[in-house]
Design a protein around this motif. Sequence first.
Motif, mmCIF file in Angstrom:
data_model
loop_
_atom_site.group_PDB
_atom_site.id
_atom_site.type_symbol
_atom_site.label_atom_id
_atom_site.label_comp_id
_atom_site.label_asym_id
_atom_site.label_seq_id
_atom_site.Cartn_x
_atom_site.Cartn_y
_atom_site.Cartn_z
ATOM 1 N N GLU A 79 48.559 86.042 -31.310
ATOM 2 C CA GLU A 79 47.757 84.955 -30.746
ATOM 3 C C GLU A 79 46.825 84.370 -31.805
ATOM 4 O O GLU A 79 46.296 85.100 -32.646
ATOM 5 C CB GLU A 79 46.935 85.470 -29.571
ATOM 6 C CG GLU A 79 47.772 85.899 -28.383
ATOM 7 C CD GLU A 79 48.590 84.754 -27.798
ATOM 8 O OE1 GLU A 79 48.039 83.653 -27.599
ATOM 9 O OE2 GLU A 79 49.800 84.960 -27.557
ATOM 10 N N PHE A 80 46.620 83.032 -31.740
ATOM 11 C CA PHE A 80 45.674 82.373 -32.623
ATOM 12 C C PHE A 80 45.245 81.053 -31.986
ATOM 13 O O PHE A 80 45.896 80.556 -31.076
ATOM 14 C CB PHE A 80 46.276 82.152 -34.017
ATOM 15 C CG PHE A 80 47.260 81.010 -34.085
ATOM 16 C CD1 PHE A 80 46.913 79.806 -34.684
ATOM 17 C CD2 PHE A 80 48.539 81.133 -33.556
ATOM 18 C CE1 PHE A 80 47.809 78.753 -34.746
ATOM 19 C CE2 PHE A 80 49.447 80.087 -33.615
ATOM 20 C CZ PHE A 80 49.073 78.887 -34.208
ATOM 21 N N ASP A 81 44.157 80.508 -32.478
ATOM 22 C CA ASP A 81 43.627 79.249 -31.962
ATOM 23 C C ASP A 81 44.415 78.089 -32.576
ATOM 24 O O ASP A 81 44.288 77.806 -33.766
ATOM 25 C CB ASP A 81 42.141 79.143 -32.310
ATOM 26 C CG ASP A 81 41.480 77.920 -31.723
ATOM 27 O OD1 ASP A 81 42.180 77.047 -31.155
ATOM 28 O OD2 ASP A 81 40.234 77.832 -31.840
ATOM 29 N N LYS A 82 45.206 77.422 -31.780
ATOM 30 C CA LYS A 82 46.070 76.338 -32.272
ATOM 31 C C LYS A 82 45.280 75.136 -32.777
ATOM 32 O O LYS A 82 45.813 74.301 -33.499
ATOM 33 C CB LYS A 82 47.075 75.947 -31.192
ATOM 34 C CG LYS A 82 48.080 77.070 -30.941
ATOM 35 C CD LYS A 82 49.020 76.731 -29.807
ATOM 36 C CE LYS A 82 50.038 77.815 -29.535
ATOM 37 N NZ LYS A 82 49.570 79.145 -29.369
ATOM 38 N N LYS A 83 43.995 75.055 -32.430
ATOM 39 C CA LYS A 83 43.152 73.967 -32.945
ATOM 40 C C LYS A 83 43.034 74.042 -34.468
ATOM 41 O O LYS A 83 42.785 73.033 -35.122
ATOM 42 C CB LYS A 83 41.766 73.999 -32.304
ATOM 43 C CG LYS A 83 41.770 73.575 -30.842
ATOM 44 C CD LYS A 83 40.356 73.478 -30.293
ATOM 45 C CE LYS A 83 39.858 74.873 -29.990
ATOM 46 N NZ LYS A 83 38.579 74.931 -29.286
ATOM 47 N N ILE A 84 43.212 75.243 -35.020
ATOM 48 C CA ILE A 84 43.143 75.412 -36.475
ATOM 49 C C ILE A 84 44.149 74.486 -37.149
ATOM 50 O O ILE A 84 43.824 73.783 -38.108
ATOM 51 C CB ILE A 84 43.407 76.886 -36.868
ATOM 52 C CG1 ILE A 84 42.255 77.773 -36.402
ATOM 53 C CG2 ILE A 84 43.642 77.022 -38.371
ATOM 54 C CD1 ILE A 84 42.530 79.269 -36.513
ATOM 55 N N LEU A 85 45.377 74.481 -36.648
ATOM 56 C CA LEU A 85 46.418 73.651 -37.249
ATOM 57 C C LEU A 85 46.091 72.173 -37.105
ATOM 58 O O LEU A 85 46.366 71.375 -38.010
ATOM 59 C CB LEU A 85 47.780 73.966 -36.638
ATOM 60 C CG LEU A 85 48.287 75.392 -36.844
ATOM 61 C CD1 LEU A 85 49.612 75.596 -36.110
ATOM 62 C CD2 LEU A 85 48.437 75.719 -38.326
ATOM 63 N N GLY A 86 45.490 71.788 -35.981
ATOM 64 C CA GLY A 86 45.101 70.393 -35.779
ATOM 65 C C GLY A 86 44.022 69.950 -36.753
ATOM 66 O O GLY A 86 44.134 68.888 -37.378
ATOM 67 N N ILE A 87 42.999 70.762 -36.905
ATOM 68 C CA ILE A 87 41.912 70.429 -37.836
ATOM 69 C C ILE A 87 42.439 70.341 -39.259
ATOM 70 O O ILE A 87 42.172 69.383 -39.987
ATOM 71 C CB ILE A 87 40.774 71.470 -37.738
ATOM 72 C CG1 ILE A 87 40.072 71.358 -36.387
ATOM 73 C CG2 ILE A 87 39.779 71.321 -38.895
ATOM 74 C CD1 ILE A 87 39.144 72.521 -36.065
ATOM 75 N N CYS A 88 43.221 71.343 -39.653
ATOM 76 C CA CYS A 88 43.700 71.414 -41.040
ATOM 77 C C CYS A 88 44.819 70.422 -41.325
ATOM 78 O O CYS A 88 45.153 70.183 -42.485
ATOM 79 C CB CYS A 88 44.140 72.836 -41.364
ATOM 80 S SG CYS A 88 42.756 74.010 -41.286
ATOM 81 N N GLY A 89 45.383 69.830 -40.287
ATOM 82 C CA GLY A 89 46.437 68.847 -40.460
ATOM 83 C C GLY A 89 45.974 67.407 -40.358
ATOM 84 O O GLY A 89 46.734 66.485 -40.652
ATOM 85 N N THR A 90 44.712 67.192 -39.956
ATOM 86 C CA THR A 90 44.243 65.816 -39.784
ATOM 87 C C THR A 90 43.033 65.466 -40.646
ATOM 88 O O THR A 90 42.692 64.297 -40.767
ATOM 89 C CB THR A 90 43.876 65.538 -38.311
ATOM 90 O OG1 THR A 90 42.866 66.459 -37.908
ATOM 91 C CG2 THR A 90 45.093 65.657 -37.412
ATOM 92 N N LYS A 91 42.401 66.440 -41.218
ATOM 93 C CA LYS A 91 41.236 66.197 -42.085
ATOM 94 C C LYS A 91 41.671 66.345 -43.540
ATOM 95 O O LYS A 91 42.628 67.034 -43.848
ATOM 96 C CB LYS A 91 40.123 67.219 -41.804
ATOM 97 C CG LYS A 91 39.711 67.337 -40.359
ATOM 98 C CD LYS A 91 38.830 66.209 -39.948
ATOM 99 C CE LYS A 91 38.369 66.409 -38.509
ATOM 100 N NZ LYS A 91 37.993 65.175 -37.882
ATOM 101 N N THR A 92 40.925 65.716 -44.436
ATOM 102 C CA THR A 92 41.187 65.892 -45.857
ATOM 103 C C THR A 92 40.083 66.728 -46.484
ATOM 104 O O THR A 92 38.899 66.556 -46.156
ATOM 105 C CB THR A 92 41.318 64.549 -46.607
ATOM 106 O OG1 THR A 92 41.446 64.824 -48.017
ATOM 107 C CG2 THR A 92 40.132 63.642 -46.389
ATOM 108 N N GLY A 93 40.475 67.599 -47.370
ATOM 109 C CA GLY A 93 39.519 68.421 -48.095
ATOM 110 C C GLY A 93 38.670 67.624 -49.066
ATOM 111 O O GLY A 93 37.671 68.127 -49.576
ATOM 112 N N ARG A 94 39.057 66.385 -49.329
ATOM 113 C CA ARG A 94 38.223 65.526 -50.181
ATOM 114 C C ARG A 94 36.882 65.237 -49.505
ATOM 115 O O ARG A 94 35.862 65.095 -50.166
ATOM 116 C CB ARG A 94 38.920 64.190 -50.445
ATOM 117 C CG ARG A 94 39.959 64.226 -51.487
ATOM 118 C CD ARG A 94 40.425 62.798 -51.815
ATOM 119 N NE ARG A 94 41.522 62.861 -52.760
ATOM 120 C CZ ARG A 94 42.802 62.836 -52.414
ATOM 121 N NH1 ARG A 94 43.144 62.728 -51.153
ATOM 122 N NH2 ARG A 94 43.746 62.919 -53.329
#
Length: 178
Positions: A79-94
């Motif tokens: 189990e894991f929080d699927k929001k992690i993938l959403g945040i890391c897939g839509t924001k830029t590290g810049r």
Amino acid sequence: MKRKIQIWDYAGEIMSSLQKGVLLTTKSGKQVNTMTISWGMMGIEWAKPIFTVFIRENRFTRTLLEQNPEFTVNIPYGEFDKKILGICGTKTGRDADKINLAGLTLETPENVSVPAIRELPLTLECRVIYKQKQNPQAITDENNQKFYPQNVDSSYHSANKDYHTAYYGEIVAAYIIE
């Protein structure tokens, strides 16, 4: 604690998770960045286990990978929080610290300088041993039209005006964080 694994025993699970999204983590200096990926391959080349990732030319992750040719692939296991993938897939590290935004915990790596991520505990540590920029003329018309239609500027999420570079990472450690 980390439990070492044989990657081929988990190959099916790794590839199945990749279709839904896993994290690719990079580091240069003290800056750590992670992004959601769903393109990748596992195999053997030059008698070494390889994980190949594909990164668009304009991604911040590519900038860091060019500065430090090491990465980790962080795969959900349980189990894991699927929001992690959403945040890391839509924001830029810049512009954002995705590690903090997603509430991720960095774990000390074994053989590379890039940390693992506790929340996605099945981890592959990789060192780039080859890279190649895609040749647009070698891609089928169908795939060019579908994945590179040239209508979204490269500075935006879902950008498609730039092609990918394939980074072949030798898998130098594989484990599950417990």
